[in-house]
Design a protein around this motif. Structure first.
Motif, mmCIF file in Angstrom:
data_model
loop_
_atom_site.group_PDB
_atom_site.id
_atom_site.type_symbol
_atom_site.label_atom_id
_atom_site.label_comp_id
_atom_site.label_asym_id
_atom_site.label_seq_id
_atom_site.Cartn_x
_atom_site.Cartn_y
_atom_site.Cartn_z
ATOM 1 N N UNK A 75 18.462 6.840 -34.083
ATOM 2 C CA UNK A 75 18.645 5.531 -34.694
ATOM 3 C C UNK A 75 19.994 4.975 -34.256
ATOM 4 N N UNK A 76 19.997 3.709 -33.843
ATOM 5 C CA UNK A 76 21.228 3.014 -33.495
ATOM 6 C C UNK A 76 21.386 1.807 -34.411
ATOM 7 N N UNK A 77 22.626 1.572 -34.858
ATOM 8 C CA UNK A 77 22.911 0.476 -35.782
ATOM 9 C C UNK A 77 24.130 -0.277 -35.277
ATOM 10 N N UNK A 78 24.017 -1.605 -35.233
ATOM 11 C CA UNK A 78 25.108 -2.443 -34.747
ATOM 12 C C UNK A 78 25.395 -3.539 -35.762
ATOM 13 N N UNK A 79 26.668 -3.630 -36.194
ATOM 14 C CA UNK A 79 27.082 -4.637 -37.164
ATOM 15 C C UNK A 79 28.379 -5.278 -36.672
ATOM 16 N N UNK A 80 28.461 -6.604 -36.747
ATOM 17 C CA UNK A 80 29.634 -7.294 -36.222
ATOM 18 C C UNK A 80 29.870 -8.588 -36.980
ATOM 19 N N UNK A 81 31.055 -9.192 -36.740
ATOM 20 C CA UNK A 81 31.443 -10.458 -37.334
ATOM 21 C C UNK A 81 31.870 -11.416 -36.223
ATOM 22 N N UNK A 82 31.723 -12.719 -36.490
ATOM 23 C CA UNK A 82 32.155 -13.752 -35.559
ATOM 24 C C UNK A 82 33.287 -14.554 -36.197
ATOM 25 N N UNK A 101 27.526 -11.464 -38.737
ATOM 26 C CA UNK A 101 26.344 -11.647 -37.890
ATOM 27 C C UNK A 101 25.235 -10.712 -38.380
ATOM 28 N N UNK A 102 23.972 -11.134 -38.366
ATOM 29 C CA UNK A 102 22.891 -10.219 -38.741
ATOM 30 C C UNK A 102 22.924 -8.944 -37.906
ATOM 31 N N UNK A 103 22.731 -7.827 -38.576
ATOM 32 C CA UNK A 103 22.816 -6.546 -37.872
ATOM 33 C C UNK A 103 21.585 -6.322 -36.995
ATOM 34 N N UNK A 104 21.772 -5.489 -35.997
ATOM 35 C CA UNK A 104 20.685 -5.061 -35.108
ATOM 36 C C UNK A 104 20.561 -3.544 -35.172
ATOM 37 N N UNK A 105 19.344 -3.069 -35.109
ATOM 38 C CA UNK A 105 19.084 -1.633 -35.149
ATOM 39 C C UNK A 105 17.989 -1.288 -34.156
ATOM 40 N N UNK A 106 18.054 -0.056 -33.673
ATOM 41 C CA UNK A 106 17.018 0.476 -32.780
ATOM 42 C C UNK A 106 16.592 1.834 -33.302
ATOM 43 N N UNK A 107 15.296 2.003 -33.434
ATOM 44 C CA UNK A 107 14.722 3.266 -33.896
ATOM 45 C C UNK A 107 13.879 3.846 -32.773
ATOM 46 N N UNK A 108 14.207 5.059 -32.358
ATOM 47 C CA UNK A 108 13.480 5.736 -31.281
ATOM 48 C C UNK A 108 12.555 6.770 -31.915
ATOM 49 N N UNK A 194 14.970 -3.892 -34.114
ATOM 50 C CA UNK A 194 14.937 -4.423 -35.477
ATOM 51 C C UNK A 194 16.168 -5.304 -35.694
ATOM 52 N N UNK A 195 15.992 -6.378 -36.469
ATOM 53 C CA UNK A 195 17.104 -7.275 -36.772
ATOM 54 C C UNK A 195 17.029 -7.736 -38.215
ATOM 55 N N UNK A 196 18.192 -7.950 -38.798
ATOM 56 C CA UNK A 196 18.275 -8.404 -40.183
ATOM 57 C C UNK A 196 17.803 -9.847 -40.314
ATOM 58 N N UNK A 197 17.081 -10.132 -41.406
ATOM 59 C CA UNK A 197 16.623 -11.471 -41.741
ATOM 60 C C UNK A 197 17.301 -11.894 -43.042
ATOM 61 N N UNK A 198 17.968 -13.038 -43.014
ATOM 62 C CA UNK A 198 18.657 -13.538 -44.198
ATOM 63 C C UNK A 198 17.838 -14.660 -44.824
ATOM 64 N N UNK A 199 17.432 -14.456 -46.057
ATOM 65 C CA UNK A 199 16.652 -15.460 -46.779
ATOM 66 C C UNK A 199 17.591 -16.457 -47.436
ATOM 67 N N UNK A 200 17.322 -17.743 -47.252
ATOM 68 C CA UNK A 200 18.102 -18.817 -47.867
ATOM 69 C C UNK A 200 17.278 -19.444 -48.972
ATOM 70 N N UNK A 201 17.727 -19.295 -50.217
ATOM 71 C CA UNK A 201 16.993 -19.819 -51.356
ATOM 72 C C UNK A 201 17.297 -21.294 -51.590
#
Length: 240
Positions: A75-82, A101-108, A194-201
């Motif tokens: 599993x790889x996980x990437x988290x960053x800010x702009x 920034x929405x995180x990105x992940x990779x699952x092998x 895989x990528x994070x999805x942010x819901x806006x209410x």
């Protein structure tokens, strides 16, 4: 030239098991203990693998593990800010905002054609029946790819689970898989993006105390109304 005599060991380290020929000077009791130890180690390894599978992988909102016919290999996980920068005079700049920034992940995952990701009971049964050998493994791998394709096409939110950290609100954006002859043609390795999805209410209010507090609604064509007297005089240019 005379060769020195080589003494034979009193106890051989080759276990006595089905398919292993008996050797001269071999200890039957030691071989039985070795075979029992090897079998026990295999059972313990399968148990550890099955328990670890419950703590790794992709899960849905009901905490149900997806792609159970595959085993997580990495599993790889990437988290960053702009940080936003604004140019100033003299070549200077000013940083005024920082956004996550929405995180990105990779699952092998690896699918070898068995339900447990290793030589399980189903695989053992198919090896005893020649007519079923290979067909069941092919069906499991085909089901693995079909499930992965359907997960990639939907808009549901999932979680990437590890024993120490869980990444929530993620959607599967894509995948790629490969199989190589050196790893066995039946060994299918898939890399899932895989990528994070942010819901806006959006707040919607109904039955408010004042009409202006309700949400705006589009009802089509606006009905005509009679303008007020100040509006009529302004349009006609009449001075009262």
């Amino acid at each position: 030239m005379a060769f020195p005599n080589v003494t034979m060991p009193s106890v051989w380290d080759i276990p006595v098991a089905a398919g292993v020929p008996a050797l001269l000077g071999q200890s039957i009791s030691a071989g039985v203990d070795a075979s029992a130890s090897t079998a026990l180690a295999g059972v313990v390894e399968n148990y550890i693998t099955s328990q670890a599978a419950k703590q790794w992988g992709i899960f849905d909102s009901t905490n149900t593990q997806l792609l159970t016919s595959g085993r997580v290999m990495g599993i790889e996980y990437e988290n960053s800010y702009m940080v936003s920068d604004a140019p100033l005079e003299g070549g200077a700049f000013a940083s005024y905002n920082k956004v996550k920034v929405p995180y990105n992940a990779r699952v092998i995952m690896v699918c070898d054609g068995s339900e447990t990701g290793s030589d399980g009971l189903l695989s053992a049964i198919t090896k005893l029946i020649p007519n079923l050998s290979g067909a069941t493994g092919q069906h499991v791998r085909a089901s693995f790819l079909s499930t992965l394709e359907s997960l990639c096409a939907d808009t549901n939110l999932y979680s990437v689970v590890t024993p120490e950290f869980t990444a929530v609100n993620a959607n599967i954006l894509g995948y790629r898989w490969r199989r190589e002859s050196r790893s066995g043609v039946t060994m299918l390795m898939a890399e899932i993006m895989i990528r994070q999805i942010r819901n806006t209410g959006m707040a919607a209010y109904t039955n408010t105390a004042q009409p202006q507090g309700e949400q705006a609604v589009q009802n089509g064509t606006v009905q005509t109304t009679t303008p007020t007297l100040p509006v009529q005089t302004a349009v006609l240019g009449v001075t009262l």
